[in-house]
Design an enzyme around this catalytic site. Structure first.
Site, short mmCIF file in Angstrom:
data_model
loop_
_atom_site.label_atom_id
_atom_site.label_comp_id
_atom_site.label_asym_id
_atom_site.label_seq_id
_atom_site.Cartn_x
_atom_site.Cartn_y
_atom_site.Cartn_z
N HIS A 8 0.83 -1.22 0.00
CA HIS A 8 0.00 0.00 0.00
C HIS A 8 0.87 1.27 0.00
O HIS A 8 0.40 2.32 0.43
CB HIS A 8 -0.94 0.05 1.21
CG HIS A 8 -1.68 -1.23 1.45
ND1 HIS A 8 -2.94 -1.47 0.97
CD2 HIS A 8 -1.31 -2.36 2.10
CE1 HIS A 8 -3.33 -2.68 1.32
NE2 HIS A 8 -2.37 -3.26 2.01
N SER B 119 14.96 21.61 -15.61
CA SER B 119 13.79 22.44 -15.86
C SER B 119 14.27 23.76 -16.42
O SER B 119 15.32 24.27 -16.04
CB SER B 119 13.04 22.68 -14.54
OG SER B 119 12.30 23.89 -14.61
N LYS C 270 16.16 21.47 -10.40
CA LYS C 270 15.45 20.24 -10.75
C LYS C 270 16.32 19.20 -11.44
O LYS C 270 17.19 19.51 -12.23
CB LYS C 270 14.29 20.58 -11.69
CG LYS C 270 13.23 21.41 -11.02
CD LYS C 270 12.25 20.57 -10.26
CE LYS C 270 11.07 20.26 -11.15
NZ LYS C 270 10.12 19.40 -10.47
N GLU D 177 9.38 8.55 -16.51
CA GLU D 177 7.99 8.95 -16.70
C GLU D 177 7.47 8.51 -18.06
O GLU D 177 6.33 8.05 -18.20
CB GLU D 177 7.86 10.48 -16.56
CG GLU D 177 8.16 10.99 -15.16
CD GLU D 177 8.34 12.49 -15.16
OE1 GLU D 177 7.33 13.19 -14.99
OE2 GLU D 177 9.48 12.98 -15.35
N LYS E 253 -0.95 -3.40 -39.12
CA LYS E 253 0.50 -3.16 -39.12
C LYS E 253 0.94 -2.01 -38.23
O LYS E 253 1.89 -2.13 -37.46
CB LYS E 253 0.99 -2.93 -40.55
CG LYS E 253 0.98 -4.20 -41.34
CD LYS E 253 1.11 -3.93 -42.82
CE LYS E 253 0.42 -5.02 -43.61
NZ LYS E 253 -1.04 -5.11 -43.35
N1 ARG Z 1 -1.78 -4.05 -48.24
C1 ARG Z 1 -2.61 -5.18 -47.94
C2 ARG Z 1 -2.61 -5.44 -46.43
O1 ARG Z 1 -1.77 -4.92 -45.78
C3 ARG Z 1 -2.09 -6.39 -48.65
C4 ARG Z 1 -3.13 -7.39 -48.95
C5 ARG Z 1 -4.08 -6.87 -49.95
N2 ARG Z 1 -4.96 -7.87 -50.42
C6 ARG Z 1 -6.06 -7.56 -51.12
N3 ARG Z 1 -6.80 -8.55 -51.49
N4 ARG Z 1 -6.36 -6.34 -51.45
O2 ARG Z 1 -3.45 -6.12 -45.89
#
Ligand code: ARG
Length: 467
Positions: A165, A286, A292, A299, A334
């Site tokens: 705590h 700072s 500081k 952080e 991605k």
């Molecule tokens: N740029 C697409 C992705 O990252 C690749 C696959 C695209 N496939 C399609 N059938 N349009 O998912």
């Protein structure tokens, strides 16, 4: 009235049935090249493996295969030397590479996409990328563990107030505290390794979703790319993103651990605690307050948890309810994966740097241990062991003794024996042998406890287990 605009050209890769190309906004939302160019090495490796397989199965000729392989090598060099021009009109890394290949070697380039689709291509590329990311993070976590184990060794016998705590609880050693994080990062490595095991199957050859009519050899491409085996189901191969989610989940747990340690660094380096001092290299000043020394890196490490948790949550929501097989939604996988991997890597590096560089201040920790009655449990344990009190009664009596000390404004060890005897008449002089910090630490010799000998043994064991 329809808007007049210059009619864009149909896409050279898939525009056979299109009279015109995409609207500029359509291109912007559709293209992934700005971020998926990071997959170039994996994409080319996948194409090399696929091309070799097409040749060895007699699906394309040796001559075309040779032209494709040497062209891919040129593309790779162009990208790595910064000469390659990525084009939004070509949407993604797969079509950028293939279009350049065609410029370099002509029509033979068109044979590379036989028995393949961007759907299995992108799934393959991202698995390879995440696999590399896992290996990099594992090495970084091992390095951080090495730093912590080294610190645990030099600070194996340095007392630190242990908190629950955030209230003083019981004395531990600084080394013991560092080894707690070594365990956490060890489990994090285990989670990444587990994720790696499951992701290491090849989607290549699933083609668009149904497999292909060409006599391909999926085992050959899987082996060439270091995968353990081809994925068993073509629909699953192109639509699964649980590998990316597992990576993000492991990253989320790991950064949660990093944020806890970062928070402790923030607390410990504040003048109110002063348990550690961060080096100049890992402190900031700072612009207005000259005194500081701010722990910005700690952080930020604490804050990075926010975006990595967000990446996991974001991709979970993208994937939820998606029907099989591939949907363009999945292109959104991605950026969270890249962002989480980059920021986790940076956070581990910063934590390793900060911890490797910090100075431990034993005097302030010792001073802190004089407050908060951290050996009260030792007193209760003594009452149980020596006077055979039930633990609940001993706890109650100790509470009363702590109350006395509080009133007098002194530590437990400085209370007169008579005062303690008023609470528990059987108490003898012997009780003082358990009230010191060092006695308390020495007594915690149960497995996994903080006794100095335990900590030293745990340091050696951690080296064996993790490094
Ligand atoms: N740029 C697409 C992705 O990252 C690749 C696959 C695209 N496939 C399609 N059938 N349009 O998912």
């Amino acid at each position: 009235m329809s808007k007049s605009r210059n009619t864009p050209q149909a896409n050279a890769m898939w525009g056979g049935r299109f009279a015109s190309g995409p609207d500029a906004i359509m291109s912007r939302i559709n293209a992934s090249i700005d971020f998926d160019q990071r997959l170039y090495a994996q994409d080319i490796a996948g194409s090399v493996a696929h091309c070799r397989m097409l040749v060895s199965e007699g699906i394309i000729s040796d001559a075309d295969g040779d032209a494709i392989l040497s062209g891919l090598d040129t593309v790779l060099q162009e990208i790595e030397s910064g000469k390659f021009e990525f084009k939004t009109a070509l949407e993604d890394i797969h079509m950028n590479v293939e279009a350049r290949l065609r410029e370099l070697i002509g029509d033979a380039a068109g044979r590379l996409h036989t028995a393949r689709s961007r759907n299995d291509q992108v799934a393959t590329d991202l698995r390879l990328w995440v696999r590399d990311a896992v290996d990099g993070i594992d090495a970084q976590l091992a390095a951080l563990q090495a730093t912590l184990i080294g610190l645990a060794e030099t600070q194996a016998d340095v007392p630190l107030p242990g908190f629950t705590h955030l209230q003083p609880a019981q004395p531990v050693t600084f080394g013991h505290h560092m080894l707690a994080y070594v365990e956490m990062y060890g489990r994090d490595r285990g989670r990444f390794a587990d994720c790696r095991k499951r992701l290491n199957e090849s989607p290549l050859g699933a083609a668009a979703l149904a497999g292909t009519s060409f006599p391909i050899d999926r085992k050959q491409t899987a082996t060439a790319l270091g995968f353990d085996r081809p994925m068993a189901n073509s629909l699953d191969a192109v639509s699964a993103r649980d590998f990316a989610l597992e990576f993000l989940a492991a990253a989320a747990v790991c950064v949660m651990h990093l944020s806890r340690q970062a928070e402790e660094l923030v607390i410990w380096c504040s003048p109110q605690f002063g348990f550690i001092r961060l080096s100049d290299a890992y402190s900031t000043g700072s612009s207005i307050m000259p005194q500081k020394r701010n722990p910005d890196a700690a952080e930020l490490a604490r804050a990075k948890a926010g975006r990595i948790f967000g990446a996991l949550q974001g991709l979970l929501v993208v994937m939820k309810g998606l029907p099989l097989a591939y949907g363009k939604d999945m292109q959104e996988d991605k950026e969270p994966v890249f962002d989480a991997a980059d920021n986790l890597s940076l956070t581990i590096a910063a934590m390793n740097g900060m911890i490797g560089d910090l100075t431990v201040v034993p005097e302030t920790m010792a001073a802190a241990l004089e407050h908060g009655y951290p050996t009260a449990t030792d007193l209760a344990d003594w009452l149980v062991r020596v006077l055979d009190m039930p633990f609940r009664d001993a706890h109650h009596a100790t509470g009363a003794i702590v109350g006395l000390a509080e009133k007098k404004g002194c530590a437990l060890a400085d209370l007169p024996l008579a005062a303690m005897q008023d609470v528990a008449p059987g108490i003898t002089e012997d009780v003082f042998s358990v009230l010191s910090v060092s006695a308390s630490i020495e007594s915690r010799s149960s497995e996994g406890g903080t006794a100095v000998e335990n900590v030293r043994a745990a340091v050696a064991a951690a080296r064996e287990r993790f490094l």
